[in-house]
Design a protein around this motif. Sequence first.
Motif, PDB file in Angstrom:
ATOM      1  N   ALA A 133     -48.648  40.217   7.519  1.00  0.00           N
ATOM      2  CA  ALA A 133     -48.494  41.275   7.209  1.00  0.00           C
ATOM      3  C   ALA A 133     -47.351  41.578   6.077  1.00  0.00           C
ATOM      4  N   GLN A 134     -46.319  41.379   6.009  1.00  0.00           N
ATOM      5  CA  GLN A 134     -45.416  41.896   5.142  1.00  0.00           C
ATOM      6  C   GLN A 134     -46.596  41.921   3.636  1.00  0.00           C
ATOM      7  N   VAL A 135     -47.247  41.296   3.555  1.00  0.00           N
ATOM      8  CA  VAL A 135     -47.601  41.205   2.339  1.00  0.00           C
ATOM      9  C   VAL A 135     -48.143  42.693   2.147  1.00  0.00           C
ATOM     10  N   TYR A 136     -49.305  43.060   3.205  1.00  0.00           N
ATOM     11  CA  TYR A 136     -49.720  43.766   3.058  1.00  0.00           C
ATOM     12  C   TYR A 136     -49.057  45.109   3.121  1.00  0.00           C
ATOM     13  N   SER A 137     -48.316  44.824   3.923  1.00  0.00           N
ATOM     14  CA  SER A 137     -46.965  46.054   4.070  1.00  0.00           C
ATOM     15  C   SER A 137     -45.923  46.631   2.534  1.00  0.00           C
ATOM     16  N   ILE A 138     -45.667  45.479   1.590  1.00  0.00           N
ATOM     17  CA  ILE A 138     -45.299  45.384   0.449  1.00  0.00           C
ATOM     18  C   ILE A 138     -46.799  46.134  -0.774  1.00  0.00           C
ATOM     19  N   ASP A 139     -47.659  45.540  -0.615  1.00  0.00           N
ATOM     20  CA  ASP A 139     -48.822  46.235  -1.300  1.00  0.00           C
ATOM     21  C   ASP A 139     -48.823  47.638  -1.340  1.00  0.00           C
ATOM     22  N   LEU A 140     -49.019  47.669   0.329  1.00  0.00           N
ATOM     23  CA  LEU A 140     -49.308  49.725   0.534  1.00  0.00           C
ATOM     24  C   LEU A 140     -47.719  50.668   0.247  1.00  0.00           C
ATOM     25  N   GLU A 141     -46.829  50.109  -0.152  1.00  0.00           N
ATOM     26  CA  GLU A 141     -45.618  50.377  -0.115  1.00  0.00           C
ATOM     27  C   GLU A 141     -46.037  50.800  -1.582  1.00  0.00           C
TER      28      GLU A 141
END
Length: 150
Positions: A133-141
């Motif tokens: 979840a954190q990786v894809y949150s950072i990627d989205l940001e």
Amino acid sequence: MAFLQSLVQQWHKADLGYSLLLNFRRSEEIMQLFNGATDIKTVTNLIAALVYCEGEPIWLTKENQDTESPLKDELVFKCLVINCQILFIKVSQRNNLNQAERLILTLSNVWVNKKRDDQSSGDFINLIKRIYAQVYSIDLESRVDIKNMK
């Protein structure tokens, strides 16, 4: 002597990659991830290489790993946690992931969703889900930031 140790470590990485491959081939959901350009052998070998990035893991002994049979689920969890942690660090440093690395994260998420009833690996499951979840949150940001720059 260093050459011989390096050769042995390469052999162990190949064995680990093959054992992971045997384990993942048992899951139709995981095999469906590999319809694109990146092959499952590439991904399992990358997983093994990342597990060995700081030397031979102590927890991976010959007794734990029979190279002719699929890797035990508890060892697969350990391999996936190590990979997710390394990929999280890479993403948090604003480095892009290649297709094989993205597949490792997706495969990890599919794997833990499939094994979520496994009580003995609950901590690994939660950790992998949180990292995913954190990786894809950072990627989205970062994608939003790039889009805003244009």
